[in-house]
Structures are given as structure tokens and as C-alpha cells.
Enzyme design. Structure first.
Site, PDB file in Angstrom:
ATOM      1  N   ASP A 213       9.036 -36.258 -13.851  1.00 13.08           N
ATOM      2  CA  ASP A 213       9.452 -36.449 -12.468  1.00 13.08           C
ATOM      3  C   ASP A 213       8.559 -35.634 -11.526  1.00 13.08           C
ATOM      4  O   ASP A 213       9.038 -35.097 -10.534  1.00 13.08           O
ATOM      5  CB  ASP A 213      10.924 -36.027 -12.326  1.00 13.08           C
ATOM      6  CG  ASP A 213      11.541 -36.475 -11.009  1.00 13.08           C
ATOM      7  OD1 ASP A 213      11.040 -37.459 -10.430  1.00 13.08           O
ATOM      8  OD2 ASP A 213      12.493 -35.842 -10.559  1.00 13.08           O
TER       9      ASP A 213
ATOM     10  N   CYS B  22      23.707 -54.759 -19.854  1.00 10.23           N
ATOM     11  CA  CYS B  22      24.757 -54.570 -18.846  1.00 10.23           C
ATOM     12  C   CYS B  22      25.714 -55.761 -18.813  1.00 10.23           C
ATOM     13  O   CYS B  22      26.878 -55.617 -18.418  1.00 10.23           O
ATOM     14  CB  CYS B  22      24.143 -54.374 -17.454  1.00 10.23           C
ATOM     15  SG  CYS B  22      23.321 -52.788 -17.224  1.00 10.23           S
TER      16      CYS B  22
ATOM     17  N   CYS C 258      28.929 -56.801 -16.318  1.00  9.60           N
ATOM     18  CA  CYS C 258      29.541 -55.603 -15.724  1.00  9.60           C
ATOM     19  C   CYS C 258      28.880 -55.255 -14.393  1.00  9.60           C
ATOM     20  O   CYS C 258      27.652 -55.231 -14.285  1.00  9.60           O
ATOM     21  CB  CYS C 258      29.427 -54.432 -16.687  1.00  9.60           C
ATOM     22  SG  CYS C 258      30.131 -52.893 -16.067  1.00  9.60           S
TER      23      CYS C 258
ATOM     24  N   CYS D 185      29.228 -50.171 -11.530  1.00 10.29           N
ATOM     25  CA  CYS D 185      28.424 -49.241 -10.732  1.00 10.29           C
ATOM     26  C   CYS D 185      28.269 -49.739  -9.300  1.00 10.29           C
ATOM     27  O   CYS D 185      28.390 -48.965  -8.339  1.00 10.29           O
ATOM     28  CB  CYS D 185      27.057 -49.025 -11.381  1.00 10.29           C
ATOM     29  SG  CYS D 185      26.102 -50.524 -11.696  1.00 10.29           S
TER      30      CYS D 185
ATOM     31  N   CYS E  36      30.019 -47.691  -5.856  1.00  8.34           N
ATOM     32  CA  CYS E  36      29.180 -46.922  -4.935  1.00  8.34           C
ATOM     33  C   CYS E  36      29.808 -46.892  -3.543  1.00  8.34           C
ATOM     34  O   CYS E  36      29.922 -47.935  -2.892  1.00  8.34           O
ATOM     35  CB  CYS E  36      27.781 -47.527  -4.858  1.00  8.34           C
ATOM     36  SG  CYS E  36      26.683 -46.602  -3.749  1.00  8.34           S
TER      37      CYS E  36
ATOM     38  N   CYS F 137      21.843 -43.853  -0.343  1.00 11.78           N
ATOM     39  CA  CYS F 137      22.215 -43.195  -1.598  1.00 11.78           C
ATOM     40  C   CYS F 137      22.614 -41.739  -1.357  1.00 11.78           C
ATOM     41  O   CYS F 137      21.876 -40.973  -0.734  1.00 11.78           O
ATOM     42  CB  CYS F 137      21.040 -43.270  -2.568  1.00 11.78           C
ATOM     43  SG  CYS F 137      21.337 -42.464  -4.153  1.00 11.78           S
TER      44      CYS F 137
ATOM     45  N   CYS G  97      24.736 -37.101  -6.907  1.00 18.09           N
ATOM     46  CA  CYS G  97      25.924 -37.937  -7.088  1.00 18.09           C
ATOM     47  C   CYS G  97      25.867 -38.574  -8.470  1.00 18.09           C
ATOM     48  O   CYS G  97      24.809 -39.014  -8.916  1.00 18.09           O
ATOM     49  CB  CYS G  97      25.964 -39.024  -6.013  1.00 18.09           C
ATOM     50  SG  CYS G  97      27.336 -40.191  -6.181  1.00 18.09           S
TER      51      CYS G  97
ATOM     52  N   CYS H  67      27.835 -43.692 -10.032  1.00 10.43           N
ATOM     53  CA  CYS H  67      27.418 -44.920 -10.726  1.00 10.43           C
ATOM     54  C   CYS H  67      27.225 -44.686 -12.214  1.00 10.43           C
ATOM     55  O   CYS H  67      27.164 -45.651 -12.990  1.00 10.43           O
ATOM     56  CB  CYS H  67      26.156 -45.502 -10.093  1.00 10.43           C
ATOM     57  SG  CYS H  67      24.676 -44.474 -10.261  1.00 10.43           S
TER      58      CYS H  67
ATOM     59  N   CYS I 129      30.087 -46.106 -15.661  1.00 10.77           N
ATOM     60  CA  CYS I 129      29.346 -46.951 -16.609  1.00 10.77           C
ATOM     61  C   CYS I 129      29.946 -46.834 -18.009  1.00 10.77           C
ATOM     62  O   CYS I 129      30.018 -45.734 -18.576  1.00 10.77           O
ATOM     63  CB  CYS I 129      27.882 -46.533 -16.636  1.00 10.77           C
ATOM     64  SG  CYS I 129      26.890 -47.466 -17.837  1.00 10.77           S
TER      65      CYS I 129
END
Length: 308
Positions: free
Chosen positions: A133, A187, A190, A193, A197, A213, A240, A243, A247
Site C-alpha cells: 500500500d 459473491c 449477495c 455490503c 453502507c 466512503c 470503517c 461492508c 460479509c
């Protein structure tokens, strides 16, 4: 056994020995399938004021432009799911990845040991760079390409066993290693998420508008938080996890075994009043080695005041 395959097994064993949750390998090449998605995301302004996302467009898509002579992208995951959460249910909330030591240092240190092992034991000509990152690298795309999971509708990488509470790092190296096979997205129908939000930042399947966000607003955003979000933050003071909390792939995932991610002894017991009365000195003590330092005390104070 084929030498490259044998080397992969040795690298995998060493990575797991170092505490990494999983590891995958992909060929260093242009991410042609991701180019259109990235360009559209940027053109629509979904990066908000993270202007750095506009830089080095080609390098984000092609690791051979970022690391000359690279042949393989080695992706690693590190589970950060904590064993226990904050005790006061009314206290401002902290994203789980920020509970312990800053993951940038934890992952980079482990990657350096892995890199040195490969150079000493397997490939003396090894050259490359380590990332977590911290550079124009599409880490989730590379992790998915190397079979470590799929990018879910919440835009997080989801590992089939460990869910999405995982951090990603890479080594882009000049050593040729056999690529792993990507796995199918799982996924299904589904949309928990997207439905959960509170700011509607997930504007569709696999689409995130950073302008809305909570993680962006409480960390990357440098100005005042727009008033339109006043009653939508759900008490998140830094980052946060909503989401991810909803899951299903995270419901049975196990807590991290990484000791560096153990929170400061006082952190989880902070009450609502403790948070709102926090001064600069207490902030520095609690978050001395934490990713929360990214916002500085001024940024966290802005967030806490906005939650009142």
C-alpha cells in the site's frame, strides 16, 4: 520436481513460517483487464481528492515499468482480524486494521526477510522491490490474479478461508516463478455490503465512490467532513468496517495470530468519554506505532467532533 515448482514450495513454506496467512504468484505483465475499470473510476472522479491516484497510470497497470526486469509478482496476505473488539458499544469506533502496530512496517519487515531468504537460498541474482500500500501497485488485482481470492462487491479482496480482514503486500522480482491460477468470484447474489453502507458509497456491484466512503472521509480527506454525512457515520472515528462486518465470508474467519497486531493495552477499554476527552499527549501514547498516526491528532479530533 521442477526447479521453479520446488522454489515456489520453499518460498511458500518460508512465507507461512514468517506468519503470512497465504501467498500467491503471478506473471509480471500488463493488467489489461483492469485498465478500463481504472480509467473509468478516475474519469468519474471516484478517487475524490486522492490526486495521487491519477499519477503513474501506466505503472499501476504494468509492473515491468515500475520494476525494470521484473518477471513475477509475489503477493502475500496477512490476517488482521482481532480476537476482541472495543468494549464500550457507544464509543467512537476504530477500523480493526488500526488496532495494533502499523501494518506497513509489519508486512515490509516480513517481506524483507522473505526476499533475503530467496536471494540467499534460491536465486543469488534476485533483484526487485517490496510494497505494501505504498506505491502505484494495484494490490487487490495482483492478489486476485495470483489466486488468493476475488475482489468482492465491496471492492475488497475476499479470501475463501480468511475472508476480507487481510492486508496485502507484494514483491515484484526478476525471478521467474510459475503463476498460480485465479479463482472464481463467489459473491453470488449477495448484496449485504451494498445494502449496509450508510453513506451509499458502494454505488453498485464492485463500484466504490470514495467521495462518500467513511474510510476516506475519516482518513484521506483533509478538509471538513461535509455536513451531508452528519448522521450517517455510525460512530466511526477512523476508517470503517461495515461492508466487511456484514460479509458472510467473514463470519467464520479466524482471528489473527500476528502478535504485532495486538492492540495497546488501554485501547479497547476506552469509553465514549475517554475518546471525546482525548488530548494530544494521550493520542501520541495510544497510537505511537499505529496507522492512526496518519490522521494526526488534529484529524482524529475533527472526526470525533463531527460525531458529537
Amino acid at each position: 520436481m521442477h526447479k521453479a515448482l520446488s522454489s515456489k514450495h520453499m518460498i511458500r513454506d518460508k512465507a507461512l513460517e514468517l506468519g503470512f496467512t497465504d501467498i500467491g504468484f503471478s506473471r509480471a505483465e500488463h493488467l489489461s483487464e483492469d485498465e478500463g475499470h481504472l480509467r473509468t473510476w478516475l474519469d468519474k472522479g471516484y478517487q475524490a481528492d486522492m490526486s495521487y491516484m491519477n499519477n503513474h497510470f501506466e505503472k499501476r497497470l504494468d509492473p515491468t515499468l515500475l520494476v525494470e526486469g521484473s518477471r513475477t509478482v509475489v503477493s502475500v496476505l496477512l490476517n488482521y482480524k482481532p480476537k476482541v473488539l472495543q468494549q464500550d458499544e457507544e464509543a467512537p469506533k476504530l477500523a480493526r486494521y488500526a488496532y495494533g502496530k502499523d501494518y506497513h512496517f509489519v508486512i515490509k519487515d516480513k517481506l524483507q526477510v522473505l526476499f533475503d531468504f530467496i536471494k540467499a537460498e534460491l536465486y543469488p541474482e534476485l533483484d526487485g522491490r517490496l510494497f505494501t500500500d505504498s506505491a502505484p501497485v494495484l494490490d487487490r488485482a495482483w492478489a486476485a490474479k495470483s489466486g488468493l481470492g476475488w475482489i468482492g462487491k465491496n471492492t475488497n479482496l475476499i479470501h475463501k478461508t480468511h475472508g476480507s480482514f487481510v492486508l496485502i503486500g507484494e514483491m515484484i522480482i526478476n525471478m521467474e516463478l510459475e503463476a498460480d491460477t485465479p479463482i472464481k468470484e463467489a459473491c453470488g447474489g449477495c448484496q449485504r455490503c451494498i445494502d449496509a453502507c450508510p453513506t451509499k458509497a458502494l454505488i453498485g456491484n464492485y463500484k466504490l465512490d470514495s467521495n462518500k466512503c467513511i474510510s476516506y472521509l475519516t482518513i484521506e480527506h483533509r478538509e471538513a467532513i461535509p455536513e451531508q454525512f452528519k448522521d450517517q457515520m455510525e460512530n466511526w472515528a477512523f476508517g470503517c468496517d461495515i461492508c466487511q462486518e456484514v460479509c458472510p465470508w467473514n463470519w467464520k474467519s479466524r482471528p489473527t495470530k500476528e502478535p504485532e497486531f495486538s492492540p495497546h493495552a488501554d485501547l479497547l477499554s476506552l469509553s465514549k468519554d475517554d475518546w471525546h476527552n482525548m488530548n494530544d499527549e494521550h493520542f501520541k501514547e495510544l497510537f505511537r506505532k499505529s496507522a492512526v498516526k496518519r490522521t494526526k491528532y488534529k484529524g482524529l479530533r475533527r472526526n470525533l467532533d463531527f460525531l458529537k
